[in-house]
Design a protein around this motif. Structure first.
Motif, mmCIF file in Angstrom:
data_model
loop_
_atom_site.group_PDB
_atom_site.id
_atom_site.type_symbol
_atom_site.label_atom_id
_atom_site.label_comp_id
_atom_site.label_asym_id
_atom_site.label_seq_id
_atom_site.Cartn_x
_atom_site.Cartn_y
_atom_site.Cartn_z
ATOM 1 N N VAL A 98 0.868 -1.180 0.000
ATOM 2 C CA VAL A 98 0.000 0.000 0.000
ATOM 3 C C VAL A 98 0.904 1.229 0.000
ATOM 4 O O VAL A 98 1.789 1.360 0.848
ATOM 5 N N VAL A 99 0.721 2.125 -0.976
ATOM 6 C CA VAL A 99 1.590 3.303 -1.098
ATOM 7 C C VAL A 99 0.914 4.584 -0.614
ATOM 8 O O VAL A 99 1.600 5.553 -0.292
ATOM 9 N N ILE A 135 -4.323 2.450 -2.053
ATOM 10 C CA ILE A 135 -3.767 2.288 -3.396
ATOM 11 C C ILE A 135 -2.528 1.417 -3.285
ATOM 12 O O ILE A 135 -1.605 1.731 -2.527
ATOM 13 N N GLU A 136 -2.499 0.319 -4.044
ATOM 14 C CA GLU A 136 -1.361 -0.592 -4.035
ATOM 15 C C GLU A 136 -0.435 -0.270 -5.195
ATOM 16 O O GLU A 136 -0.857 0.241 -6.237
ATOM 17 N N ALA A 137 0.848 -0.626 -5.029
ATOM 18 C CA ALA A 137 1.870 -0.304 -6.021
ATOM 19 C C ALA A 137 1.659 -1.038 -7.346
ATOM 20 O O ALA A 137 1.875 -0.476 -8.414
ATOM 21 N N LEU A 153 1.073 9.819 -9.189
ATOM 22 C CA LEU A 153 1.314 9.989 -7.761
ATOM 23 C C LEU A 153 2.755 9.671 -7.375
ATOM 24 O O LEU A 153 3.353 10.356 -6.558
ATOM 25 N N PHE A 154 3.315 8.604 -7.980
ATOM 26 C CA PHE A 154 4.662 8.150 -7.649
ATOM 27 C C PHE A 154 5.397 7.734 -8.920
ATOM 28 O O PHE A 154 4.776 7.258 -9.872
ATOM 29 N N LEU A 155 6.730 7.889 -8.909
ATOM 30 C CA LEU A 155 7.585 7.305 -9.927
ATOM 31 C C LEU A 155 8.303 6.135 -9.270
ATOM 32 O O LEU A 155 8.851 6.279 -8.174
#
Length: 165
Positions: free
Chosen positions: A121-122, A134-136, A159-161
């Motif tokens: 979970v991020v 939200i999972e990776a 949201l993420f790199l």
């Protein structure tokens, strides 16, 4: 049309810079911002026109980064672009509010440099009072967190790199 968060960021950037006047037009919307010295009246004008103008190509220019190790700037930019395109982007599956941690007093789920698995979970995206974990969905390493805690996010917003393994 610009989102309210983008307009706020523009206002802050203009306020922190030496720019005295800023004008922006897109899809029939106009924004004009003027900075004045103390004692003068301040005006901010936003106008929405009804007609649809012809498509306008927007060109964004940034100052060239300094040379590093005597390599030409163009080569450095290409390498950075190539590296970013190899990253996996975790995007928001819905419109909502981004939360980096399960509660205000808890540490964030992940930060730059953390190793993650597909089921990690991020973050949480709150939508209509529902907290959605939200999972990776990818194994790798978090390279960058692209949004701030409490920020409103759009569907599909990055949201993420993640550097995949």
């Amino acid at each position: 049309m610009l989102k309210i968060q983008e307009i706020r960021e523009l206002i802050k950037l203009i306020d922190d810079s030496t720019i005295e006047e800023f004008k922006f037009e897109q899809n029939g919307s106009k924004i004009t911002m003027k900075k004045h010295l103390k004692g003068e009246n301040v005006s901010t004008e936003a106008v929405r026109e009804v007609h649809t103008p012809a498509p306008v190509q927007t060109v964004v220019t940034e100052p060239a980064p300094p040379k590093i190790e005597d390599k030409p700037v163009a080569q450095q930019t290409e390498v950075k672009t190539e590296t970013i395109t190899n990253y996996h982007k975790i995007t928001s599956p819905m419109v909502g509010t981004f939360y980096a941690a399960p509660s205000p007093e808890s540490p964030p789920y992940v930060k730059a440099g953390d190793k993650i698995k597909g089921d990690t979970v991020v973050c949480i995206v709150e939508a209509m009072k529902l907290m959605n974990e939200i999972e990776a969905e990818v194994n790798g390493e978090i390279v960058e967190v692209l949004v701030e805690n409490g920020q409103l996010v759009e569907y599909g917003q990055e949201l993420f790199l993640v550097k995949p393994e």
